[in-house]
Write an enzyme that holds these catalytic residues in place. Structure first.
Site, PDB file in Angstrom:
ATOM      1  N   LYS A 132      48.272  51.746  57.094  1.00 33.77           N
ATOM      2  CA  LYS A 132      47.194  51.278  56.204  1.00 33.77           C
ATOM      3  C   LYS A 132      46.885  49.807  56.498  1.00 33.77           C
ATOM      4  CE  LYS A 132      50.681  50.323  52.623  1.00 33.77           C
ATOM      5  NZ  LYS A 132      51.356  50.885  51.450  1.00 33.77           N
TER       6      LYS A 132
ATOM      7  N   TYR B 163      39.470  17.952  52.692  1.00 33.21           N
ATOM      8  CA  TYR B 163      38.714  18.092  51.449  1.00 33.21           C
ATOM      9  C   TYR B 163      39.488  17.563  50.251  1.00 33.21           C
ATOM     10  CZ  TYR B 163      35.259  21.057  53.776  1.00 33.21           C
ATOM     11  OH  TYR B 163      34.277  21.535  54.584  1.00 33.21           O
TER      12      TYR B 163
HETATM   13  C1  LIG Z   1      52.821  50.950  51.742  1.00 35.86           C
HETATM   14  C2  LIG Z   1      53.673  52.101  51.337  1.00 35.86           C
HETATM   15  C3  LIG Z   1      54.832  52.447  52.077  1.00 35.86           C
HETATM   16  C4  LIG Z   1      55.387  51.595  53.196  1.00 35.86           C
HETATM   17  O1  LIG Z   1      56.274  50.630  52.661  1.00 35.86           O
HETATM   18  P1  LIG Z   1      57.075  49.597  53.607  1.00 35.86           P
HETATM   19  O2  LIG Z   1      57.849  48.759  52.654  1.00 35.86           O
HETATM   20  O3  LIG Z   1      56.031  48.798  54.328  1.00 35.86           O
HETATM   21  O4  LIG Z   1      57.911  50.380  54.531  1.00 35.86           O
HETATM   22  C5  LIG Z   1      55.482  53.626  51.737  1.00 35.86           C
HETATM   23  N1  LIG Z   1      55.056  54.401  50.706  1.00 35.86           N
HETATM   24  C6  LIG Z   1      53.982  54.059  49.943  1.00 35.86           C
HETATM   25  C7  LIG Z   1      53.588  54.945  48.802  1.00 35.86           C
HETATM   26  C8  LIG Z   1      53.268  52.897  50.220  1.00 35.86           C
HETATM   27  O5  LIG Z   1      52.226  52.567  49.448  1.00 35.86           O
END
Ligand SMILES: *Cc1c(COP(=O)(O)O)cnc(C)c1O
Length: 365
Positions: free
Chosen positions: A35, A261
């Site tokens: 993702k 800034y």
């Molecule tokens: C993002 C996510 C993962 C992955 O978790 P990591 O800590 O990056 O290994 C696994 N399960 C779900 C439901 C997630 O949203």
């Protein structure tokens, strides 16, 4: 090199994948979470690389992310963790597996599947065991089991899963154990009638801290990209991302001069600064400004001075021998994204997924 580049080292991705595989028993599948553009890398390139390594599954947050993988020719099963009512047509059209986390999604899936005359459509039932984010109440497990029996030809119970709230935090071990116990009771409800269903509950830290709860699949994200919230594993993983840039200009500030800034930095003494071509629009948030964050120049730490600008940061190079055009490493093999993130009170996940699409990606196979 004369600009900001995010290198994606696929050999490190393969290395991390192999490391994770070694933590799993032979019949446990590995779902690679890709993702958020593959945690800031490049979801399609990462996915193709993992397909070549024999990955079993992919996980994405949203339907569009799964559609992008399908359009790139990825045939591996893809679980969409957070589908929404508005995009179930696309989900089904691209044969993405839905996480069904509430009654409205379940009802809508049943309706769509009947409408489209599809059968045995694979879905994963998500249960809330304590994160209180998404998922059915564990008390509903038996009712849901009945519902799946009644709708057997349309829906295939491909998976039953849950997500841990604090698997990285050993002071929360008792809480995690409770989540795992609740999950095991859910597994007991479904497994007698659904021996082929995939049960999964562990993320990266779960795999490292609670390997006894692997069941038939784990879902790993951050560790594939080289970070594990775990000292000994971190030492064995290799960061996939190297963010490099260059020095655009050098300035000498005299005592009393101000920088950037709102004049947020005031020189207490003669200060040499380097201006770098990346800023908050690239993902270096303002939280890294005013001395918190840093970059590496010729092997030395140069801290960010004053406010982070949209397209630039200025760093302190008073004690660093450097010149315009020199390479700057923001994150990489000897510049951990986790340490940089921690310097500003956040975590590697946020830093790497926040690297914006403006930064040019370079795939290094
Ligand atoms: C993002 C996510 C993962 C992955 O978790 P990591 O800590 O990056 O290994 C696994 N399960 C779900 C439901 C997630 O949203």
């Amino acid at each position: 090199m004369s600009e900001t580049v995010l290198e994606i080292h696929l050999s490190n991705l393969r290395h991390n994948y192999t490391f994770l595989r070694k933590q799993l028993s032979a019949n446990t599948k590995l779902l690679a979470v890709v993702k958020a553009f593959g945690y800031g890398s490049d979801a399609i390139e990462a996915a193709k690389c993992l397909v070549s390594q024999g990955v079993d599954y992919f996980g994405v947050a949203y339907v569009q992310e799964g559609v992008n993988l399908r359009k790139a020719g990825i045939k591996t099963p893809i679980l969409v963790l957070h589908p929404q009512l508005s995009n179930l047509d696309e989900l089904i059209e691209h044969k993405l597996e839905a996480s069904v986390y509430c009654q409205p999604i379940l009802d809508a899936m049943l309706l769509k599947i009947k409408e489209l005359n599809v059968s045995h459509y694979p879905v994963h039932l998500k249960f809330n065991t304590g994160l209180n984010r998404l998922g059915f109440d564990p008390k509903d497990a038996t009712t849901l089991l009945e519902l799946f029996k009644d709708n057997a030809p349309s829906l295939l119970l491909q998976g039953v899963y849950s997500h841990l709230a604090a698997s990285d935090d050993l002071s929360e071990r008792t809480f995690t154990k409770t989540q795992l116990k609740i999950f095991s009771e859910i597994v007991d409800v479904f497994s007698p009638t659904h021996p082929k269903t995939t049960f999964h509950v562990l993320n990266t830290s779960g795999v490292l801290h609670f390997p006894e709860a692997q069941y038939n699949m784990v879902r790993t994200g951050i560790s594939l990209y080289g970070y594990a919230n775990h000292l000994s594993a971190d030492a064995l993983l290799k960061p996939v991302l190297t963010l490099r840039t260059v020095i655009s200009q050098i300035h000498i500030l005299e005592k009393g001069d101000t920088l950037g800034y709102n004049r947020a930095f005031v020189a207490k003494a003669r200060t040499k600064t380097a201006t770098l071509p990346l800023g908050h629009a690239d993902g270096i948030g303002r939280i890294y400004g005013n001395g918190k964050g840093y970059v590496m120049i010729n092997g030395q730490k140069a801290s960010i001075l004053g406010n982070v600008c949209m397209d630039m940061i200025m760093v302190n190079v008073t004690d660093i021998d450097c010149q315009v055009g020199d390479t700057v490493i923001v994150i990489g093999p000897n510049a951990s994204a986790e340490n940089l993130a921690n310097s500003a009170g956040t975590i590697s996940y946020e830093f790497i997924t926040g690297l914006s699409q403006r930064i040019k990606r370079k795939i290094i196979s």
